[in-house]
Design a protein around this motif. Structure first.
Motif, PDB file in Angstrom:
ATOM      1  N   GLY A  38       0.824  -1.195   0.000  1.00 56.16           N
ATOM      2  CA  GLY A  38       0.000   0.000   0.000  1.00 56.16           C
ATOM      3  C   GLY A  38       0.863   1.252   0.000  1.00 56.16           C
ATOM      4  O   GLY A  38       2.017   1.233  -0.393  1.00 56.16           O
ATOM      5  N   ARG A  39       0.266   2.338   0.490  1.00 60.87           N
ATOM      6  CA  ARG A  39       0.989   3.621   0.556  1.00 60.87           C
ATOM      7  C   ARG A  39       0.514   4.377   1.781  1.00 60.87           C
ATOM      8  O   ARG A  39      -0.688   4.534   2.006  1.00 60.87           O
ATOM      9  CB  ARG A  39       0.753   4.448  -0.701  1.00 60.87           C
ATOM     10  N   LEU A  40       1.483   4.830   2.581  1.00 64.78           N
ATOM     11  CA  LEU A  40       1.194   5.590   3.786  1.00 64.78           C
ATOM     12  C   LEU A  40       1.719   7.006   3.624  1.00 64.78           C
ATOM     13  O   LEU A  40       2.700   7.229   2.920  1.00 64.78           O
ATOM     14  CB  LEU A  40       1.865   4.945   5.004  1.00 64.78           C
ATOM     15  N   GLU A  41       1.068   7.956   4.286  1.00 64.77           N
ATOM     16  CA  GLU A  41       1.536   9.334   4.321  1.00 64.77           C
ATOM     17  C   GLU A  41       1.888   9.683   5.764  1.00 64.77           C
ATOM     18  O   GLU A  41       1.149   9.343   6.683  1.00 64.77           O
ATOM     19  CB  GLU A  41       0.455  10.309   3.857  1.00 64.77           C
ATOM     20  N   VAL A  42       3.004  10.376   5.930  1.00 67.50           N
ATOM     21  CA  VAL A  42       3.400  10.893   7.230  1.00 67.50           C
ATOM     22  C   VAL A  42       3.073  12.380   7.212  1.00 67.50           C
ATOM     23  O   VAL A  42       3.514  13.106   6.319  1.00 67.50           O
ATOM     24  CB  VAL A  42       4.899  10.659   7.492  1.00 67.50           C
ATOM     25  N   ILE A  43       2.292  12.818   8.198  1.00 65.61           N
ATOM     26  CA  ILE A  43       1.789  14.190   8.222  1.00 65.61           C
ATOM     27  C   ILE A  43       2.223  14.852   9.525  1.00 65.61           C
ATOM     28  O   ILE A  43       1.943  14.349  10.618  1.00 65.61           O
ATOM     29  CB  ILE A  43       0.253  14.208   8.110  1.00 65.61           C
ATOM     30  N   LYS A  44       2.910  15.965   9.395  1.00 69.27           N
ATOM     31  CA  LYS A  44       3.347  16.757  10.554  1.00 69.27           C
ATOM     32  C   LYS A  44       2.519  18.028  10.544  1.00 69.27           C
ATOM     33  O   LYS A  44       2.618  18.824   9.613  1.00 69.27           O
ATOM     34  CB  LYS A  44       4.839  17.051  10.420  1.00 69.27           C
ATOM     35  N   ASP A  46      -0.233  20.025   9.400  1.00 67.30           N
ATOM     36  CA  ASP A  46      -1.088  19.902   8.216  1.00 67.30           C
ATOM     37  C   ASP A  46      -0.297  19.567   6.958  1.00 67.30           C
ATOM     38  O   ASP A  46      -0.844  19.605   5.866  1.00 67.30           O
ATOM     39  CB  ASP A  46      -1.844  21.221   7.984  1.00 67.30           C
ATOM     40  N   THR A  47       0.988  19.261   7.120  1.00 70.70           N
ATOM     41  CA  THR A  47       1.864  19.071   5.966  1.00 70.70           C
ATOM     42  C   THR A  47       2.255  17.608   5.792  1.00 70.70           C
ATOM     43  O   THR A  47       2.743  16.981   6.740  1.00 70.70           O
ATOM     44  CB  THR A  47       3.146  19.919   6.129  1.00 70.70           C
ATOM     45  N   VAL A  48       2.043  17.078   4.596  1.00 67.47           N
ATOM     46  CA  VAL A  48       2.519  15.733   4.283  1.00 67.47           C
ATOM     47  C   VAL A  48       4.028  15.833   4.087  1.00 67.47           C
ATOM     48  O   VAL A  48       4.498  16.551   3.197  1.00 67.47           O
ATOM     49  CB  VAL A  48       1.839  15.163   3.014  1.00 67.47           C
ATOM     50  N   VAL A  49       4.782  15.150   4.939  1.00 65.47           N
ATOM     51  CA  VAL A  49       6.242  15.236   4.881  1.00 65.47           C
ATOM     52  C   VAL A  49       6.888  14.021   4.241  1.00 65.47           C
ATOM     53  O   VAL A  49       8.054  14.064   3.879  1.00 65.47           O
ATOM     54  CB  VAL A  49       6.858  15.493   6.275  1.00 65.47           C
ATOM     55  N   LYS A  68       7.941   8.523  23.955  1.00 70.68           N
ATOM     56  CA  LYS A  68       7.279   9.833  23.850  1.00 70.68           C
ATOM     57  C   LYS A  68       6.038   9.666  22.963  1.00 70.68           C
ATOM     58  O   LYS A  68       5.918   8.690  22.231  1.00 70.68           O
ATOM     59  CB  LYS A  68       8.207  10.853  23.177  1.00 70.68           C
ATOM     60  N   PRO A  69       5.153  10.642  22.977  1.00 74.45           N
ATOM     61  CA  PRO A  69       4.010  10.592  22.052  1.00 74.45           C
ATOM     62  C   PRO A  69       4.487  10.614  20.589  1.00 74.45           C
ATOM     63  O   PRO A  69       5.599  11.068  20.293  1.00 74.45           O
ATOM     64  CB  PRO A  69       3.232  11.872  22.388  1.00 74.45           C
ATOM     65  N   HIS A  70       3.622  10.147  19.725  1.00 81.93           N
ATOM     66  CA  HIS A  70       3.936  10.137  18.291  1.00 81.93           C
ATOM     67  C   HIS A  70       4.184  11.559  17.795  1.00 81.93           C
ATOM     68  O   HIS A  70       3.456  12.488  18.162  1.00 81.93           O
ATOM     69  CB  HIS A  70       2.795   9.489  17.499  1.00 81.93           C
ATOM     70  N   THR A  71       5.195  11.726  16.970  1.00 74.37           N
ATOM     71  CA  THR A  71       5.588  13.046  16.482  1.00 74.37           C
ATOM     72  C   THR A  71       4.901  13.424  15.186  1.00 74.37           C
ATOM     73  O   THR A  71       5.064  14.541  14.711  1.00 74.37           O
ATOM     74  CB  THR A  71       7.113  13.115  16.276  1.00 74.37           C
ATOM     75  N   ALA A  72       4.142  12.512  14.606  1.00 78.48           N
ATOM     76  CA  ALA A  72       3.446  12.783  13.349  1.00 78.48           C
ATOM     77  C   ALA A  72       2.236  11.859  13.251  1.00 78.48           C
ATOM     78  O   ALA A  72       2.129  10.866  13.965  1.00 78.48           O
ATOM     79  CB  ALA A  72       4.378  12.567  12.159  1.00 78.48           C
ATOM     80  N   THR A  73       1.335  12.214  12.353  1.00 73.06           N
ATOM     81  CA  THR A  73       0.200  11.364  12.018  1.00 73.06           C
ATOM     82  C   THR A  73       0.604  10.498  10.836  1.00 73.06           C
ATOM     83  O   THR A  73       1.305  10.958   9.939  1.00 73.06           O
ATOM     84  CB  THR A  73      -1.023  12.228  11.648  1.00 73.06           C
TER      85      THR A  73
END
Length: 161
Positions: A38-44, A46-49, A68-73
């Motif tokens: 598949g394909r995942l997006e890492v979002i910091k 509101d920005t897809v990084v 620590k808590p997750h640094t991105a979605t």
């Protein structure tokens, strides 16, 4: 990172529809995820990084390793299948080869970031603007004192972070 898939037999295979959130920035799960397809997006914010498509790619590792808590979605950008490890710390203790692969990946990321920051520092030396701070950032990255970590213990956060 495809090699990681060889160690994932203990993970729970999960399917995520496009648009589904796997990790919420700021949340804590203790989980580690490995992309099967598949394909995942890492979002910091509101920005897809980053866009992740390589089978065996790992997400959630920074939160687990730093406790620590997750640094991105992380969101499924297309229908995706992943392995989920609910007790990531145990998985990494039981699979030191995976921990080493993740350490190499993180070292590679740090090398790229440091090289990029050093290039910016060189290009903008003497400009006196906000980019002059790059040298201070690099210095602070290099001189972070080691944090005493004991497996299974409560960890104290670094007050500077």
């Amino acid at each position: 990172m495809r090699t990681v898939l060889d160690y994932c037999s203990g993970g729970v295979q999960r399917n995520f529809a496009a648009g589904s959130t796997i990790i919420h920035e700021g949340g804590t799960t203790g989980h580690l995820y490995v992309l099967i397809e598949g394909r995942l997006e890492v979002i910091k914010g509101d920005t897809v990084v980053a866009s992740i498509v390589e089978p065996g790619a790992v997400v959630g590792e920074m939160s687990v390793l730093l406790d620590k808590p997750h640094t991105a979605t992380v969101r499924a950008a297309a229908d995706s299948t992943i392995y989920e490890f609910g007790d990531a710390a145990s998985f990494l203790r039981d699979q030191p080869a995976v921990a080493l692969l993740i350490a190499r990946l993180l070292a590679q990321r740090l090398n790229v970031a440091t090289t990029y920051l050093a290039d910016i520092m060189h290009q903008y030396a003497g400009h006196g603007d906000h980019l002059a701070m790059v040298g201070e950032i690099l210095q602070s990255m290099i001189n972070l004192p080691p944090i005493k970590v004991s497996p299974g213990s409560d960890r104290q956060s670094d007050p500077r972070m």
